[in-house]
Write an enzyme that holds these catalytic residues in place. Structure first.
Site, short mmCIF file in Angstrom:
data_model
loop_
_atom_site.label_atom_id
_atom_site.label_comp_id
_atom_site.label_asym_id
_atom_site.label_seq_id
_atom_site.Cartn_x
_atom_site.Cartn_y
_atom_site.Cartn_z
CB SER A 187 -0.85 -0.03 1.27
OG SER A 187 -1.46 1.21 1.53
CE1 TYR A 243 -5.18 -1.59 4.30
CE2 TYR A 243 -3.97 0.42 3.80
CZ TYR A 243 -4.61 -0.73 3.38
OH TYR A 243 -4.67 -1.01 2.03
P1 NAP Z 1 -11.78 -5.07 -1.12
O1 NAP Z 1 -12.53 -4.53 -2.28
O2 NAP Z 1 -12.27 -4.76 0.25
O3 NAP Z 1 -11.50 -6.65 -1.25
C1 NAP Z 1 -10.78 -7.35 -0.27
C2 NAP Z 1 -11.06 -8.81 -0.38
O4 NAP Z 1 -10.41 -9.52 0.68
C3 NAP Z 1 -12.54 -9.12 -0.27
O5 NAP Z 1 -12.89 -10.10 -1.22
C4 NAP Z 1 -12.66 -9.64 1.16
O6 NAP Z 1 -13.75 -10.50 1.38
C5 NAP Z 1 -11.35 -10.41 1.27
N1 NAP Z 1 -11.03 -10.72 2.67
C6 NAP Z 1 -11.01 -9.88 3.73
N2 NAP Z 1 -10.71 -10.55 4.85
C7 NAP Z 1 -10.52 -11.85 4.49
C8 NAP Z 1 -10.17 -13.04 5.20
N3 NAP Z 1 -9.95 -13.04 6.53
N4 NAP Z 1 -10.08 -14.20 4.52
C9 NAP Z 1 -10.31 -14.24 3.19
N5 NAP Z 1 -10.63 -13.16 2.45
C10 NAP Z 1 -10.74 -11.98 3.10
O7 NAP Z 1 -10.31 -4.52 -1.20
P2 NAP Z 1 -9.43 -4.09 -2.45
O8 NAP Z 1 -9.48 -2.62 -2.54
O9 NAP Z 1 -9.70 -4.95 -3.63
O10 NAP Z 1 -8.04 -4.45 -1.81
C11 NAP Z 1 -7.34 -5.66 -2.03
C12 NAP Z 1 -5.98 -5.53 -1.38
O11 NAP Z 1 -5.32 -4.38 -1.90
C13 NAP Z 1 -6.03 -5.31 0.14
O12 NAP Z 1 -4.96 -5.97 0.72
C14 NAP Z 1 -5.90 -3.81 0.28
O13 NAP Z 1 -5.39 -3.43 1.51
C15 NAP Z 1 -4.92 -3.52 -0.84
N6 NAP Z 1 -4.91 -2.15 -1.33
C16 NAP Z 1 -6.05 -1.54 -1.80
C17 NAP Z 1 -5.95 -0.24 -2.30
C18 NAP Z 1 -7.13 0.53 -2.84
O14 NAP Z 1 -6.98 1.74 -3.08
N7 NAP Z 1 -8.27 -0.08 -3.06
C19 NAP Z 1 -4.73 0.40 -2.32
C20 NAP Z 1 -3.62 -0.25 -1.81
C21 NAP Z 1 -3.72 -1.53 -1.33
P3 NAP Z 1 -15.03 -9.98 2.25
O15 NAP Z 1 -15.85 -9.17 1.32
O16 NAP Z 1 -15.68 -11.25 2.64
O17 NAP Z 1 -14.51 -9.20 3.41
C1 GCO Z 2 -7.05 5.15 3.11
C2 GCO Z 2 -7.07 4.17 1.99
C3 GCO Z 2 -5.77 3.50 1.72
C4 GCO Z 2 -5.75 2.82 0.40
C5 GCO Z 2 -4.49 2.23 -0.08
C6 GCO Z 2 -3.48 3.25 -0.47
O1 GCO Z 2 -8.00 5.20 3.87
O2 GCO Z 2 -6.08 5.93 3.16
O3 GCO Z 2 -8.09 3.26 2.07
O4 GCO Z 2 -4.98 3.21 2.72
O5 GCO Z 2 -6.75 1.91 0.28
O6 GCO Z 2 -4.00 1.19 0.69
O7 GCO Z 2 -2.42 2.64 -1.09
#
Ligand code: NAP
Ligand code: GCO
Length: 261
Positions: free
Chosen positions: A146, A159
């Site tokens: 992240s 986080y």
């Molecule tokens: P999301 O839309 O919330 O999807 C996360 C997925 O992980 C969901 O399918 C969720 O299932 C699953 N999950 C959560 N807890 C779990 C567990 N204990 N066991 C199995 N599955 C589980 O998130 P996303 O935005 O796609 O993010 C995916 C990854 O990228 C995360 O690690 C997040 O921190 C990272 N990330 C996201 C962003 C962003 O801007 N979106 C940026 C940087 C990093 P449920 O629906 O059942 O909870």
């Molecule tokens: C926040 C965001 C993030 C992003 C992501 C950034 O509240 O600042 O949700 O932390 O999802 O991980 O890279």
């Protein structure tokens, strides 16, 4: 240059939490590059929805119900995948949660829950797949880090602690298992439009404009933006890239920010 080095033909890829969001996009890209895709989610309902969504775009994905924080369940799932699909060549530790709560209002239980899913689970799942990767003679582990692996901000203490830790777990897996031809790298997505960031993108939330102004690309990222880097890190094209976090952030980490007008 042989473009086949980007092919994932014949590989088995497990993407945790891959029923929607970033995980779904990465797993779909892997399938298009030739891999057999496996994913898990906590609830059967989400696994079914995921399978239907993959089906809709012509991908036959294998879905499993598994909570990635539960070591016993993870070990059982990995054994089942090995029996039913094959040894996992590519693991993407994608499942993650965020709790946006000011630190002094956050309970220790809430803090632990975030650390459990975002940091302990990648340890548990990686540990479950590494022995077979060693036997097979290769493996790719990609940890979804992240901006918070490098930066802090109000309300995301747990986080940021977890994602900072995940960056170091990435370097440590590289250090311990690089000798077995296992590459462990991270992807650090910038601000990507997924359900996780939906509350930040609603009209009227000043955070939305703040992120667009802070991103040299001038927009939120899409899940598609992450697919090229994810294929690179899963393929033979990255066989000497190890312990690296590839930030895919439209330039956020390079930029000091706009001066006030
Ligand atoms: P999301 O839309 O919330 O999807 C996360 C997925 O992980 C969901 O399918 C969720 O299932 C699953 N999950 C959560 N807890 C779990 C567990 N204990 N066991 C199995 N599955 C589980 O998130 P996303 O935005 O796609 O993010 C995916 C990854 O990228 C995360 O690690 C997040 O921190 C990272 N990330 C996201 C962003 C962003 O801007 N979106 C940026 C940087 C990093 P449920 O629906 O059942 O909870
Ligand atoms: C926040 C965001 C993030 C992003 C992501 C950034 O509240 O600042 O949700 O932390 O999802 O991980 O890279």
């Amino acid at each position: 240059m042989d473009m086949n080095m980007f092919s994932l033909e014949g590989k088995v890829a497990l993407v945790t939490g891959g029923s929607y969001g970033i995980g779904f996009a990465l797993a779909s890209a892997y399938a298009k590059a030739g891999a057999t895709v496996v994913f898990n989610d906590i609830k059967q309902e989400l696994v079914d929805k995921g399978i239907a969504a993959y089906d809709e775009i012509g991908i036959k994905a294998h879905g499993y119900v598994c909570d990635v924080t539960n070591e016993e369940m993870v070990n059982e799932m990995v054994a089942q995948i090995e029996r039913e699909v094959g040894v996992i060549d590519i693991l993407v530790n994608n499942a993650g949660i965020i709790k946006r709560i000011p630190m002094c209002d956050m309970t220790a239980a809430e803090f632990r829950q975030v650390i459990d899913v975002d940091l302990n689970a990648p340890f548990i799942v990686s540990k479950a797949v590494i022995p077979s990767m060693i036997k097979k003679g290769h493996g790719k582990i990609i940890n979804i880090c992240s901006m918070m692996s490098e930066l802090g901000r109000e309300t995301v203490s747990a986080y940021a602690a977890a994602k900072g830790g995940l960056k170091m777990l990435t370097k440590n897996i590289c250090s311990e298992y690089g000798q077995y031809n296992i590459q462990c790298n991270g992807i650090g997505p910038g601000y990507i439009a997924t359900p996780q960031t939906e509350p930040l993108r609603v009209a009227g939330n000043p955070f939305n404009d703040f992120i667009i102004a802070k991103t040299p690309a001038g927009r939120w990222g899409t899940t598609e933006d992450l697919t090229g880097p994810a294929i690179f890190l899963a393929s033979d094209a990255s066989n000497f890239v190890n312990g690296h976090v590839l930030y895919v952030d439209g330039g956020i980490l390079a930029y000091i920010g706009k001066q006030p007008e």
